[in-house]
Every structure is written in structure tokens, then in C-alpha cells.
Write an enzyme that holds these catalytic residues in place. Structure first.
Site, PDB file in Angstrom:
ATOM      1  CB  CYS A   2     -17.763  35.113 -16.992  1.00 22.25           C
ATOM      2  SG  CYS A   2     -17.959  35.258 -18.765  1.00 22.25           S
ATOM      3  NE  ARG A  27     -17.036  38.625 -12.012  1.00 27.38           N
ATOM      4  CZ  ARG A  27     -15.716  38.781 -12.002  1.00 27.38           C
ATOM      5  NH1 ARG A  27     -15.145  39.358 -10.979  1.00 27.38           N
ATOM      6  NH2 ARG A  27     -14.984  38.364 -12.995  1.00 27.38           N
ATOM      7  CD1 TRP A  74     -21.837  40.979 -19.062  1.00 24.41           C
ATOM      8  CD2 TRP A  74     -19.875  41.449 -20.009  1.00 24.41           C
ATOM      9  NE1 TRP A  74     -21.811  42.327 -19.321  1.00 24.41           N
ATOM     10  CE2 TRP A  74     -20.619  42.636 -19.909  1.00 24.41           C
ATOM     11  CE3 TRP A  74     -18.603  41.506 -20.576  1.00 24.41           C
ATOM     12  CZ2 TRP A  74     -20.155  43.861 -20.344  1.00 24.41           C
ATOM     13  CZ3 TRP A  74     -18.132  42.736 -21.010  1.00 24.41           C
ATOM     14  CH2 TRP A  74     -18.903  43.893 -20.894  1.00 24.41           C
ATOM     15  CG  ASN A 100     -14.116  35.140 -16.359  1.00 22.37           C
ATOM     16  OD1 ASN A 100     -14.239  35.835 -17.355  1.00 22.37           O
ATOM     17  ND2 ASN A 100     -13.914  35.637 -15.147  1.00 22.37           N
ATOM     18  N   GLY A 101     -13.178  34.427 -19.682  1.00 19.65           N
ATOM     19  CA  GLY A 101     -12.031  34.881 -20.476  1.00 19.65           C
ATOM     20  C   GLY A 101     -12.292  34.648 -21.951  1.00 19.65           C
ATOM     21  CD  GLU A 482     -10.577  61.253 -18.794  1.00 25.67           C
ATOM     22  OE1 GLU A 482     -11.414  62.024 -19.298  1.00 25.67           O
ATOM     23  OE2 GLU A 482     -10.890  60.382 -17.957  1.00 25.67           O
ATOM     24  CE  LYS A 486     -12.285  60.970 -14.905  1.00 30.41           C
ATOM     25  NZ  LYS A 486     -12.853  60.277 -16.008  1.00 30.41           N
ATOM     26  CD  GLU A 489     -15.905  63.250 -14.211  1.00 29.11           C
ATOM     27  OE1 GLU A 489     -14.893  62.575 -14.438  1.00 29.11           O
ATOM     28  OE2 GLU A 489     -17.051  62.886 -14.512  1.00 29.11           O
ATOM     29  CG  HIS A 505      -3.169  81.277 -29.212  1.00 22.49           C
ATOM     30  ND1 HIS A 505      -2.719  82.289 -30.031  1.00 22.49           N
ATOM     31  CD2 HIS A 505      -2.473  80.172 -29.571  1.00 22.49           C
ATOM     32  CE1 HIS A 505      -1.804  81.812 -30.864  1.00 22.49           C
ATOM     33  NE2 HIS A 505      -1.637  80.514 -30.589  1.00 22.49           N
ATOM     34  CE  LYS A 604     -19.782  54.419 -14.550  1.00 20.93           C
ATOM     35  NZ  LYS A 604     -18.483  55.075 -14.851  1.00 20.93           N
TER      36      LYS A 604
HETATM   37  O1  M6R Z   1     -21.771  56.038 -20.368  1.00 19.20           O
HETATM   38  P1  M6R Z   1     -21.099  57.051 -21.262  1.00 19.20           P
HETATM   39  O2  M6R Z   1     -19.712  56.637 -21.622  1.00 19.20           O
HETATM   40  O3  M6R Z   1     -21.913  57.389 -22.473  1.00 19.20           O
HETATM   41  O4  M6R Z   1     -20.983  58.364 -20.378  1.00 19.20           O
HETATM   42  C1  M6R Z   1     -20.483  59.542 -20.922  1.00 19.20           C
HETATM   43  C2  M6R Z   1     -20.179  60.545 -19.846  1.00 19.20           C
HETATM   44  O5  M6R Z   1     -21.335  60.847 -19.118  1.00 19.20           O
HETATM   45  C3  M6R Z   1     -19.095  60.044 -18.892  1.00 19.20           C
HETATM   46  O6  M6R Z   1     -17.922  59.732 -19.573  1.00 19.20           O
HETATM   47  C4  M6R Z   1     -18.792  61.096 -17.813  1.00 19.20           C
HETATM   48  O7  M6R Z   1     -18.148  62.201 -18.396  1.00 19.20           O
HETATM   49  C5  M6R Z   1     -17.966  60.480 -16.697  1.00 19.20           C
HETATM   50  N1  M6R Z   1     -18.407  60.964 -15.451  1.00 19.20           N
HETATM   51  C6  M6R Z   1     -16.505  60.740 -16.845  1.00 19.20           C
HETATM   52  O8  M6R Z   1     -15.734  60.376 -15.767  1.00 19.20           O
END
Ligand code: M6R
Length: 609
Positions: A2, A27, A74, A100-101, A482, A486, A489, A505, A604
Site C-alpha cells: 500500500c 510499490r 495492495w 498500510n499493514g 542459492e 546469486k 547471476e 563424489h 526479471k
Molecule cells: O518470478 P519467479 O519467482 O517465478 O521467477 C523464477 C526465476 O526466474 C527467478 O527466481 C530467477 O532465478 C531469479 N533471477 C533469481 O535471482
């Protein structure tokens, strides 16, 4: 999430409110509204959908007046329609609020207020605030500030709340968890949930703290705490441009979102966990005892949140779980029946592989549940039910706050299933629920300036490494994956993530004196085994970066570099631990001069197969 705008001064409020709400559109929202005071009466206009709908309504029925409040909603409680849109007013329309909240105890408050004769128009949690304030207003002899203050003493949850009364030319506001910033103009005052809404009008701003209340009038403002004691808050001169303002003063969206995690997690968990009773209230219309197996389906970081979910659900609820990468699931002719619960996890709710996998699961007769961030996204329209993670908009391509909120949601799901299936005693549930409720504080602690500075030093030391290896065990094996994802990426350094026991292994062949190996070795029942894997790395001259729980000086001797993280219950530790790995990746990428918000080749939301 919100958005809030408030104005008192000499300008016509309508323009200030609508332009401010437009600056908060990023937002995310699904309805909008304004309320404006004019000649002792408050008029409200509100509309579901985009701001343009509200704009059209205001073009047809404009509002005059120089005091007003505005809101973009939202939806959390109640559908995104005109009625549930804010502002909300009392029956006589004299008191009007925006919020908001989430008010956690709104159901019991609503029942009490109804019993005392109040009539509710909306399905929102927020509306209880208007009625509660109305009662206190009568009890305090028409003192609006005191009425708001006493009302807030009866609510549990998160709020940025703004209140007006037709008989008072003042605005009363307060915040706990949800952000609120005040703009100080010349003979005019502003309020907003974020800086961009105020930049066209003033650059003198007061960032209200948790537990602050404020009264705005034509002659200025006063700030108090929730006990009514005066407090002093400094006025900051903001020199950010519009883009920097959207980043909240951080260099990048990614860093802003890393720092938003305590709030995002609060929003994920709030109102859903009751550590007094050990109950989990997820408002899911599926029968948790009717499933014989669970399929978790997702992509990328969301898939890794699913791997943590697998561990948690199997440990706590004792149901077989399989986790699939969505792009594989849909083509492997999966075994699905009406006793399968398919859980899809997605930040965007639009990832085409996940969407198609969801359709595949439905075709096989599975019941489907989404763990989703984006309201109204394509997946939410096809799912049987959705558990929103409420992390707020995530702009940085590399997912951070959505990941921790997804894992938080998976933890709640595991607890919900476990309680329904009787695999967790009340005492065990209470212990885990209170560990979960500690998470926002622990993540805040993980982001303390000293810890962040220390991680930056480590990141810069190894920023020119060609490869990286990340290891973890048990519930933190996905944390290692993860961490590796990260790093690759955003820094483009080749990184592998492995379950530590699996290293011997294969990946062990990679180890030499040039390979940094990050090992998640926080307190757990597998810590000793993890340390044995660390010895295997050291024996081959690898550079060991150990993630250790605060106070573990004994294991520090096995490391070239140590990153300490706050101690947490093993079952919630992936959420706390991953923050350090997000920062490690972030500072590695910035040391290499990479564009972390828009890494090359990545989108994204991936809406092509
Ligand atoms: O919008 P989603 O969570 O479905 O997206 C999934 C992946 O494309 C997303 O997590 C991607 O791996 C990111 N770039 C991770 O940082």
C-alpha cells in the site's frame, strides 16, 4: 504494498494526493482512493484498479479542500474492489482512515465492535481502526490524537495509519513496521509511505520511527511515542533525484531489497502465527489432511525455496515431497492424482514454465496452491488457492527478499500441515512458531553495519576468483545452492553449490589454492559432519570461508575467513544465513563494477519457454 499520502496546507489537496499516489505506483496496488475535508465534511472517492480509474472518477466528481489523505491498496484482507479500497469511514462519515499493514487481531476486535452496534462495510482488517477510534473519540471528549493513541494500544500488528476527523483541521498518523515519512513545507505539511511522493513539494523530511505518532496541523507538527511522550526527530534534507528516491537512497534496488527483508518477512508472517496456541492461520481453503504427497514446482531461486520447503514439510509434517524444476516437470509425465497437492512458488506469478507446469498438475487432478508475491498475476487466476508472501515489489533481477519470504511461507505451510496431521505436538509447534516470529529481528541483526562491513571485506578479498564453491548440509544445503546462484547471476563468476557430503563424489577435483569455498556451518545437528567436509577442503589447500553462528570460536580455526551470523533455530536458519550470502554476492559484483540490478542476459520475469 500500500501507498499513503497526506496533505494539509493552502494547496488544493486533490492534486497533491493524486500526484503523490502516482509516484508510489511502483510499490504495486490494486485500488486507490482519496478523502478530502471541506467545510466540516469529508468526501471520499475510491475505485478498484489503476489510478486512472480514480482519476476518471475525480474528473467527473472533483473534490475541493486543502486537507486530505490518499491511498493505494495492495489487497491482503478482502478482494480488490471499490468497497474494500481505502479510505474507510465510520457510519456517520466523520472519521476517515487509511492504513498500510495488517491488523492481526482484527477479527476479535470486529466481533466486539459489532456487538456494540458498529456496522462494517468492507471485508478489510483496516476498517476496525475507524470504528475503534470513533469509540475512543467519544470516550476522550473529542480528542482525536488521544483517540488514535488509545486505539493503537488495542491493536496487534503492523500499521502506517493516517486519520482525519471532519471537526478537526489536523491529521493524526502513526507507524509500527510500515514506513511513514513526513514532509515539512512552508506553511504546509505532507505525509507519505515513501519519499518519491513528496519530492515535488519539499526536500525537508522526517523519517518516523517505529512507535511514533504525529499530529500535523497548519502551524506545524508534533511527534510523540505511543505512550504520549514528546519525542524529537531530526529533519533530513533529501537531495536524491527521483530514481534514487525510489531506491530509498540505496545505490541499487537489490541492496534496498536486501535491507527490506525484516519488513518483508514481518509482512509474510504477520497475522498467521499464534505462538500462544501453536496454531497457524493461513486462510487456505484446502483440506490439509487429504493429501498423500506433495509436488513443489518452481524455477530458479523460487525452486531453491522449494527445496527448503521439501526439507521442512517432510521433517515436520511427514508427507512425501518431491521438488521439480518447472521446465522439467511438465515434460516428464509426472504421476499426479487427486491426493496430490501441487505447490507452485513464484515471485512474479508469470514465469511461463511454472504456469505450464501448474496446468499440467491440474490436468492430472492435483489440488493446486501457489506461494506467490504478485497479486492478481496469471498463476493466481488458475490456482485453487494462493498463499501470498507479501514481500512487496521486487525490482532487482536477482531475487532476495522474495526468496526469504518464500522460505518463510514454506515454513508456515509445513507447520500448518504438521498441525493438521498431528505430527507436531503443541509444545513443538509453539517452539517453532516463536522461532519464526524472531526472524525479522534476526535478519535485522544479520544486516547490522559491522556484519555488512565484514562481509564486504571478504567479498573484495576474493572478488577476482575465477570459480567459487558453496557447500551446506541438511536444511542449509539449498542455502549453498542459492549462494552460488546469486553469485553467478550478478558477478558472472562461475559458482557451484553442493550438498557438502556430496563434494567428495566429484567437485572435490576442483579444489586448489585458488578456489574459495564458502561453507554454511551454522549450529545444527550436522555441524560436526560439515566440519569434516571443511577439513577435506583444507587438505587440498582450498580457501575456506566459514559461515558460523555467533560465538562459535572453536570452528573458526578451520577457516581462512569467518562470517558470523546470528544464532537461530536450525529450522529457520536458512532465512537468516542466506542474507550473508546475498551480501557476499552483492559486494563481489560491485567490486567488479557489475550492474547488479540488471545482470546481463537475465530478465526479471521469464515469460518465454
Ligand atoms: O518470478 P519467479 O519467482 O517465478 O521467477 C523464477 C526465476 O526466474 C527467478 O527466481 C530467477 O532465478 C531469479 N533471477 C533469481 O535471482
Amino acid at each position: 504494498m500500500c501507498g499513503i499520502v497526506g496533505y494539509i496546507g493552502a494547496r488544493q489537496a486533490q492534486g497533491v494526493l493524486v500526484s503523490g499516489l502516482a509516484k508510489l505506483e511502483y510499490r504495486g496496488y490494486d485500488s486507490a482512493g482519496v478523502a478530502i475535508l471541506d467545510h466540516g465534511s469529508i468526501q471520499v472517492r475510491k475505485k478498484a484498479g489503476k489510478l486512472a480509474n480514480l482519476g476518471a472518477e475525480l474528473a467527473e466528481h472533483p473534490l475541493a479542500g486543502t486537507l486530505g489523505i490518499g491511498h493505494t491498496r495492495w489487497a491482503t484482507h478482502g478482494l480488490p474492489n471499490d468497497t474494500n479500497a481505502h479510505p474507510h469511514a465510520t457510519e456517520d462519515g466523520r472519521i476517515v482512515i487509511i492504513h498500510n499493514g495488517i491488523i492481526e487481531n482484527y477479527l476479535s476486535l470486529k466481533a466486539e465492535l459489532r456487538a456494540r452496534g458498529h456496522e462494517f462495510k468492507s471485508e478489510t482488517d483496516s476498517e476496525v481502526l475507524a470504528h475503534l477510534i470513533e469509540e475512543k473519540y467519544a470516550q476522550t471528549g473529542s480528542d482525536l490524537y488521544e483517540a488514535v493513541r488509545l486505539s493503537l494500544g488495542e491493536v496487534r500488528g503492523a500499521y502506517g495509519i493516517v486519520v482525519t476527523h471532519a471537526d478537526h483541521r489536523e491529521i493524526v498518523a502513526a507507524r509500527t513496521v510500515s514506513p511513514l515519512v513526513m514532509g515539512v513545507g512552508e506553511g504546509e505539511m505532507f505525509l507519505a509511505s515513501d519519499v518519491p511522493a513528496l519530492l515535488p513539494y519539499t526536500r525537508r523530511m522526517v523519517f518516523l520511527h517505529d512507535g511514533d505518532m504525529v499530529v500535523l496541523s497548519d502551524s506545524g507538527y508534533r511527534v510523540t511515542d505511543l505512550q504520549g511522550r514528546a519525542v524529537t526527530r531530526q529533519i533530513d534534507q533529501i537531495d536524491w533525484d527521483a530514481e534514487a528516491a525510489e531506491k530509498g537512497g540505496f545505490d541499487t534496488y537489490m541492496l534496498k531489497e536486501i535491507y527490506e527483508q525484516p519488513t518483508a518477512l514481518t509482512n509474510t508472517l504477520i497475522g498467521r502465527l499464534n505462538d500462544d496456541s501453536g496454531e497457524v492461520n493461513l486462510d487456505i481453503n484446502l483440506d490439509p489432511s487429504s493429501f498423500k504427497r506433495i509436488s513443489i514446482i518452481a524455477c530458479g531461486t523460487a525452486y531453491l525455496a522449494g527445496l527448503v520447503g521439501e526439507y521442512l514439510i517432510e521433517q515436520l509434517a511427514r508427507i512425501p515431497v518431491e521438488v521439480d524444476v518447472a521446465s522439467e516437470y511438465r515434460y516428464r509425465d509426472p504421476l499426479v492424482s487427486e491426493h496430490t497437492l501441487a505447490i507452485v512458488i513464484s515471485q512474479s506469478g508469470e514465469t511461463i514454465d511454472t504456469l505450464e507446469a501448474l496446468r499440467e498438475a491440474k490436468k492430472g487432478g492435483a489440488k493446486t496452491l501457489g506461494v506467490i508475491n504478485a497479486k492478481g498475476s496469471s498463476m493466481t487466476r488458475e490456482l485453487d488457492d494462493t498463499l501470498y508472501i507479501h514481500a512487496g515489489p521486487e525490482i532487482g533481477v536477482a531475487s532476495t527478499k522474495a526468496y526469504t519470504s518464500m522460505v518463510g511461507a514454506m515454513l508456515m505451510l509445513a507447520l500448518w500441515l504438521a498441525r493438521a496431521r498431528g505430527t507436531l505436538s503443541e509444545a513443538q509447534a509453539k517452539e517453532l512458531l516463536s522461532a519464526a516470529r524472531e526472524l525479522p529481528r534476526l535478519v535485522e541483526e544479520a544486516l547490522s553495519p559491522q556484519r555488512v562491513a565484514q562481509i564486504k571485506v571478504v567479498a573484495e578479498k576474493y572478488a577476482h576468483a575465477r570459480d567459487y564453491l558453496f557447500l551446506g548440509r541438511g536444511v542449509n544445503a539449498p542455502t549453498a545452492l542459492e549462494g552460488a546462484l546469486k553469485l553467478k547471476e550478478i558477478s558472472y563468476i562461475h559458482a557451484e553449490g553442493y550438498a557438502a557430503g556430496e563434494m567428495k563424489h566429484g567437485p572435490i577435483a576442483l579444489i586448489d589454492e585458488n578456489l574459495p569455498v564458502v561453507v554454511v556451518a551454522t549450529q545444527s545437528r550436522l555441524l560436526e559432519k560439515t566440519i569434516s567436509n571443511v577439513q577435506e577442503v583444507r587438505a587440498r589447500a582450498g580457501k575456506v570461508i566459514l559461515l558460523l553462528s555467533d560465538g562459535d570460536t572453536e570452528n573458526a580455526q578451520h577457516a581462512d575467513d569467518v562470517i558470523y551470523v546470528p544464532r537461530s533455530h536450525e529450522m529457520v536458519s536458512p532465512i537468516v544465513n542466506v542474507v550473508a550470502l546475498q551480501l557476499l554476492s552483492y559486494f563481489t559484483a560491485t567490486a567488479l563494477g557489475k550492474d547488479v540490478d540488471k545482470p546481463r542476459n537475465l530478465a526479471k520475469s521469464v515469460t518465454v519457454e
